[in-house]
Design a protein around this motif. Structure first.
Motif, short mmCIF file in Angstrom:
data_model
loop_
_atom_site.label_atom_id
_atom_site.label_comp_id
_atom_site.label_asym_id
_atom_site.label_seq_id
_atom_site.Cartn_x
_atom_site.Cartn_y
_atom_site.Cartn_z
N GLY A 1 0.82 -1.30 0.02
CA GLY A 1 -0.22 -0.20 -0.06
C GLY A 1 0.88 1.25 -0.04
N ASN A 2 2.10 1.35 0.15
CA ASN A 2 2.86 2.59 0.32
C ASN A 2 2.80 3.10 -1.10
N ASN A 3 3.21 4.14 -1.33
CA ASN A 3 3.00 4.82 -2.72
C ASN A 3 3.75 4.32 -3.90
N SER A 4 5.00 4.03 -3.45
CA SER A 4 5.82 3.50 -4.55
C SER A 4 5.60 1.99 -4.97
N ALA A 5 5.33 1.31 -3.79
CA ALA A 5 4.96 0.02 -4.13
C ALA A 5 3.79 -0.32 -4.99
N PHE A 6 2.67 0.74 -4.45
CA PHE A 6 1.45 0.60 -5.11
C PHE A 6 1.68 1.09 -6.65
N SER A 7 2.42 2.13 -6.94
CA SER A 7 2.95 2.54 -8.36
C SER A 7 3.36 1.49 -9.11
N THR A 8 4.19 0.59 -8.34
CA THR A 8 4.65 -0.52 -9.01
C THR A 8 3.76 -1.49 -9.36
N HIS A 9 3.11 -1.75 -8.60
CA HIS A 9 1.71 -2.68 -9.01
C HIS A 9 0.83 -2.00 -10.17
N VAL A 10 0.64 -0.83 -9.96
CA VAL A 10 -0.27 -0.23 -11.25
C VAL A 10 0.62 -0.14 -12.61
N VAL A 11 1.48 -0.09 -12.46
CA VAL A 11 2.26 0.27 -13.65
C VAL A 11 2.80 -1.35 -14.29
N SER A 12 2.81 -1.93 -13.53
CA SER A 12 3.43 -3.54 -13.91
C SER A 12 2.08 -4.24 -14.45
N SER A 13 0.78 -3.82 -13.78
CA SER A 13 -0.33 -4.56 -14.15
C SER A 13 -0.83 -4.27 -15.68
N SER A 14 -0.23 -3.19 -16.22
CA SER A 14 -0.34 -3.02 -17.66
C SER A 14 0.51 -3.87 -18.40
N GLY A 15 1.27 -4.67 -18.05
CA GLY A 15 2.34 -5.37 -18.74
C GLY A 15 3.50 -4.97 -19.48
N THR A 16 3.61 -3.47 -18.96
CA THR A 16 4.92 -3.01 -19.23
C THR A 16 6.20 -3.50 -18.88
N ASP A 17 7.35 -3.09 -19.17
CA ASP A 17 8.50 -3.43 -19.03
C ASP A 17 9.08 -3.21 -17.70
N THR A 18 9.93 -3.80 -17.14
CA THR A 18 10.52 -3.76 -15.70
C THR A 18 11.01 -2.18 -15.43
N TYR A 19 11.88 -1.86 -16.47
CA TYR A 19 12.36 -0.57 -16.30
C TYR A 19 11.44 0.77 -16.26
N SER A 20 10.39 0.59 -17.03
CA SER A 20 9.21 1.44 -16.85
C SER A 20 8.57 1.53 -15.51
N ALA A 21 8.29 0.38 -14.99
CA ALA A 21 7.73 0.15 -13.76
C ALA A 21 8.61 0.75 -12.46
N ILE A 22 9.95 0.37 -12.51
CA ILE A 22 10.87 0.92 -11.44
C ILE A 22 11.25 2.32 -11.69
N ALA A 23 11.04 2.98 -12.90
CA ALA A 23 11.09 4.47 -13.07
C ALA A 23 10.01 5.00 -12.34
N ALA A 24 8.83 4.50 -12.66
CA ALA A 24 7.60 4.90 -11.95
C ALA A 24 7.86 4.84 -10.50
N ALA A 25 8.18 3.84 -9.80
CA ALA A 25 8.30 3.78 -8.34
C ALA A 25 9.42 4.86 -7.68
N LEU A 26 10.45 5.10 -8.64
CA LEU A 26 11.61 6.35 -8.39
C LEU A 26 10.77 7.50 -8.42
N GLY A 27 9.76 7.74 -9.23
CA GLY A 27 9.21 9.06 -9.29
C GLY A 27 8.37 9.29 -8.12
N SER A 28 7.73 8.41 -7.81
CA SER A 28 6.97 8.26 -6.69
C SER A 28 7.60 8.38 -5.29
N LEU A 29 8.77 7.86 -5.04
CA LEU A 29 9.72 7.85 -3.90
C LEU A 29 10.34 9.17 -3.83
N LYS A 30 10.41 9.95 -4.76
CA LYS A 30 11.24 11.41 -4.80
C LYS A 30 10.40 12.06 -3.99
#
Length: 456
Positions: free
Chosen positions: A248-277
């Motif tokens: 439920g933390n924002n960056s983990a949830f971001s990882t779940h949301v972005v990963s659920s679309s089927g996109t690549d690992t690098y896009s998902a982790i970049a999204a998590a980084l944007g959240s954590l910032k």
């Protein structure tokens, strides 16, 4: 950017600003009217349940008759209590971050042979691709380390022979590569910023084979590459307590949301980084650190409880620091009586501060005093049955300071740890094969299209 506009274009821009500000506001009372859980939070302060996970559990209260009942905070990694995990490896005189990565990714604690083999595998993946540092990091430096890390992660896509393959076997190799390489990427992004933006000496160290994550970070960041075992243990603990915090933390949830679309690992982790910032998430330690700097300017005697209490009153009255009325580092969305991560960091920080001596002993004494006084002040303000507890950000900034890290590295170090949890959540979400797509209520009436010449 708008400074270069002509006066006429500046006027147009200002009109657009006014329009966007008025058209974007949704009155808070409308959330109640439509029974919308704003911020995915229930009225009683609990989180709206949106998923299932086996990776971590965050417990800060029990529920009786739909009411929160406070209790000492607990954090479980794959069902193992964080305090017991830490006591286990520290009691055996070992570092624990690699063991924690293994636990989060694979669900069980490794045997001696499994841990050794896993550490050797991570060591194999540590090096960056040929010319990556020169072409990706040094040629395009950034004044912000987190933004540079996002770009660096996304650039790894181009070095991957099969970047869009979301099978578990392929995602795992991507995850291990990212986890192993992140200390290098963080360090080199920081050094590029120091050289090009701060006009300091460029210092690029190669990783030393066989070192774990904590030792690698200290070895890469320090000019003389020297450090004490106690410093390694403190950084290792910081990596362990930051490694994961539930879905439920924002960056983990971001990882779940972005990963659920089927996109690549690098896009998902970049999204998590944007959240954590964000300052409401991983950037919180910086706000805590800045608040304490302000406190030391206001308070003449840091050992005087009355002066500390007076400063807390000024914070709450919006008369000190950023005038927000917030006491940064105090309280948590889930934890009530205590945050186990803060408790562990405080205990270890006491040991290391005593080893390092002044000024750290006095600073830590002030933080502990501040935590107790602020907790009681906040208890009275919010009419709670318990003093509000310090969260992990309250002490993590001080730990970074003791280890000699620049403030601009605080959130990046957090990311270097949390990437283990993000990768575990990505693998778990991909196994679910369901896209996350919540609903929204649209406000406003249906309107007719007006031809251009008829518009006011």
């Amino acid at each position: 950017m708008h400074k270069n506009l002509t006066s006429e274009k500046k006027k147009t821009y200002d009109e657009l600003v006014s329009l966007v500000e008025t058209s974007s506001v949704i009155e808070p009372e409308l959330f109640d009217q439509y029974n919308i859980k704003r911020g995915l939070r229930n009225k009683n302060g609990t989180g709206v349940l949106v998923g299932l996970t086996r990776i971590a559990s965050v417990i800060g209260y029990t529920q009786e008759n739909e009411q929160k009942v406070p209790k000492a905070g607990e954090l479980y990694y794959r069902g193992i209590q964080l305090q017991k995990l830490v006591a286990g490896f520290q009691g055996e005189g070992r570092l624990g971050y690699e063991e924690t990565i293994y636990l989060l990714l694979f669900g069980n604690l490794p045997t001696t042979d499994q841990l050794t083999a896993f550490q050797e595998l991570l060591d194999t993946f540590r090096q960056l691709p040929a010319f990556y540092m020169e072409d990706v990091i040094l040629k395009t430096p950034s004044p912000d380390i987190m933004n540079k890390l996002q770009r660096s992660v996304l650039s790894l896509y181009s070095y991957d022979e099969d970047p869009d393959n979301t099978k578990a076997s392929n995602v795992l190799i991507q995850a291990l590569n990212l986890i192993a390489k992140f200390p290098m990427m963080m360090t080199y992004c920081y050094q590029a910023k120091r050289y090009y933006t701060d006009k300091k000496t460029l210092i690029i160290h190669q990783p030393i084979p066989g070192m774990g994550t904590a030792e690698t970070i200290l070895s890469l960041l320090r000019e003389d590459r020297k450090y004490h075992r106690k410093e390694v243990e403190l950084l290792d603990l910081l990596l362990v307590v930051h490694a994961e915090h539930g879905g439920g933390n924002n960056s983990a949830f971001s990882t779940h949301v972005v990963s659920s679309s089927g996109t690549d690992t690098y896009s998902a982790i970049a999204a998590a980084l944007g959240s954590l910032k964000g300052p409401k998430h991983g950037g919180a330690a910086l706000a805590v650190s800045a608040m304490f700097e302000d406190a030391q300017e206001w308070i003449e005697d840091l050992k005087d409880d009355d002066q500390v209490a007076a400063y807390v009153d000024q914070l709450l009255a919006k008369e000190a620091y950023d005038r927000s009325g917030l006491v940064y580092g105090m309280g948590h969305a889930i934890y009530t009586v205590s945050d186990p991560r803060a408790v562990l960091l405080r205990e270890k920080a006491v040991q290391v501060a005593q080893f390092l001596g002044e000024p750290y002993v006095s600073k830590l004494d002030f933080l502990i005093r501040f935590e107790e006084i602020a907790g009681k002040k906040l208890q009275a303000k919010y009419k709670r049955g318990y003093p509000l507890a310090a969260n992990v950000d309250f002490y993590s900034g001080f730990v970074y300071e003791m280890l000699g890290f620049s403030k601009e590295l605080y959130t990046a170090l957090f990311a270097t740890s949390r990437i283990a949890g993000w990768c575990a959540h990505r693998i778990e979400q991909l196994a679910d094969k369901k896209i996350i797509r919540p609903g929204y209520i649209t406000l406003g009436n249906i309107r007719e299209y007006i031809p251009l010449e008829d518009r006011d």
